[in-house]
Design a protein around this motif. Structure first.
Motif, short mmCIF file in Angstrom:
data_model
loop_
_atom_site.label_atom_id
_atom_site.label_comp_id
_atom_site.label_asym_id
_atom_site.label_seq_id
_atom_site.Cartn_x
_atom_site.Cartn_y
_atom_site.Cartn_z
N SER A 75 69.78 0.21 26.75
CA SER A 75 71.10 -0.19 27.26
C SER A 75 72.15 0.74 26.68
O SER A 75 71.96 1.36 25.63
CB SER A 75 71.41 -1.63 26.87
N GLU B 186 74.87 -0.26 25.40
CA GLU B 186 75.30 -0.88 24.14
C GLU B 186 74.48 -0.37 22.97
O GLU B 186 75.02 -0.04 21.91
CB GLU B 186 75.19 -2.40 24.25
N ARG B 187 73.15 -0.30 23.15
CA ARG B 187 72.30 0.19 22.07
C ARG B 187 72.50 1.68 21.85
O ARG B 187 72.44 2.17 20.71
CB ARG B 187 70.84 -0.12 22.37
N ASN C 190 75.38 3.25 22.29
CA ASN C 190 76.65 3.36 21.58
C ASN C 190 76.49 3.04 20.10
O ASN C 190 77.10 3.69 19.24
CB ASN C 190 77.68 2.43 22.20
#
Length: 253
Positions: free
Chosen positions: A34, A36-37, A39
């Motif tokens: 993802s 998010e991961r 980032n």
């Protein structure tokens, strides 16, 4: 210096493998499931050589996996590390495919088929491949009673069969499978018997080594060749698995 892709490399064995390869001076590309991961990894450069290059794809989504395979580019080495453990319940992804099989087997199959052929391919498996069942008639537990750890063991057998099939079909590529051991990670759990550095050592050796590392169609643990589940070497089973993967993904090896 080699250009190396490590899938599932935001934590655990994958992150350790990527860091060790960077320390050896290689150009390492990370993978996250993802943004998010990705980032989080880019924002925590401790132990990393500069800002990491990260590819993003959720391997529980066929289109995202195919898109990564088509766009990732060429590598000298690809380490198929990403995977999930035994699941308490049978869950299908949005593609209508059992999740363990899709993430652990179809994802490395798709990437292998769509990416330019590297010089070396390494597929992570598990010692539980030894109790994996070669059941081409029910790869997704549609008929059998669900058993999460058995489905996981089956998927790890499938990964070895994939590594061996690629070694047979692509003799110019070094394709091998690695059991990293039972490592204390989020996946392995706190009761695991082995430390994180041990879980990455063999992949790094196969990715970069000379001499005994220049082999193909082998199964390793701690740099030692071990006998794999006999089903993994069965050409009929290999071909049946490849055919099933092609039918489910629309991608031919």
């Amino acid at each position: 210096m080699a250009r190396i892709l490590v899938t599932g490399s935001t934590d655990g064995i994958g992150l350790k493998t990527a860091r060790d390869l960077q320390e050896l001076g290689h150009d390492v590309v990370f993978h996250a499931r993802s943004q998010e991961r990705a980032n989080a990894l880019e924002g925590s450069p401790e132990g990393l050589a500069g800002k990491p290059e990260v590819l993003v794809a959720d391997f529980g989504d066929l289109e995202q996996t195919r898109a990564m395979g088509r766009s990732a580019g060429a590598f000298d080495v690809v380490i198929h590390n990403a995977g999930i453990g035994g699941q308490p319940e049978r869950v299908e992804t949005g593609d209508g495919i059992e999740r363990t099989f899709q993430v652990n087997v179809l994802a490395p199959y798709i990437l292998t088929a769509l990416m330019p052929r590297p010089q070396r391919l390494i597929y992570l498996t598990s010692g539980l491949e030894s109790v994996g069942v070669a059941n081409l008639g029910d790869l997704q537990y549609q008929s059998r009673l669900w058993h999460g750890m058995q489905a996981y063991s089956d998927s790890k057998l499938h990964d070895v069969a994939l590594a061996f099939a690629v070694a047979r079909l692509w003799p110019e590529v070094l394709s091998n499978a690695v059991d990293p051991g039972w490592i204390r990670t989020k996946l392995g759990g706190p009761n695991a018997t082995d430390d994180l550095p041990e879980g990455a050592e063999t992949q790094v050796w196969l990715a970069t080594g000379d001499g005994d590392a220049l082999v193909t169609g082998k199964y390793f643990k701690r740099r030692q060749e071990l006998p794999a589940n006999p089903a993994a070497s069965d050409v009929q089973f290999q071909d049946g698995l490849l055919q099933a993967c092609a039918q489910l993904t629309g991608v031919s090896l």
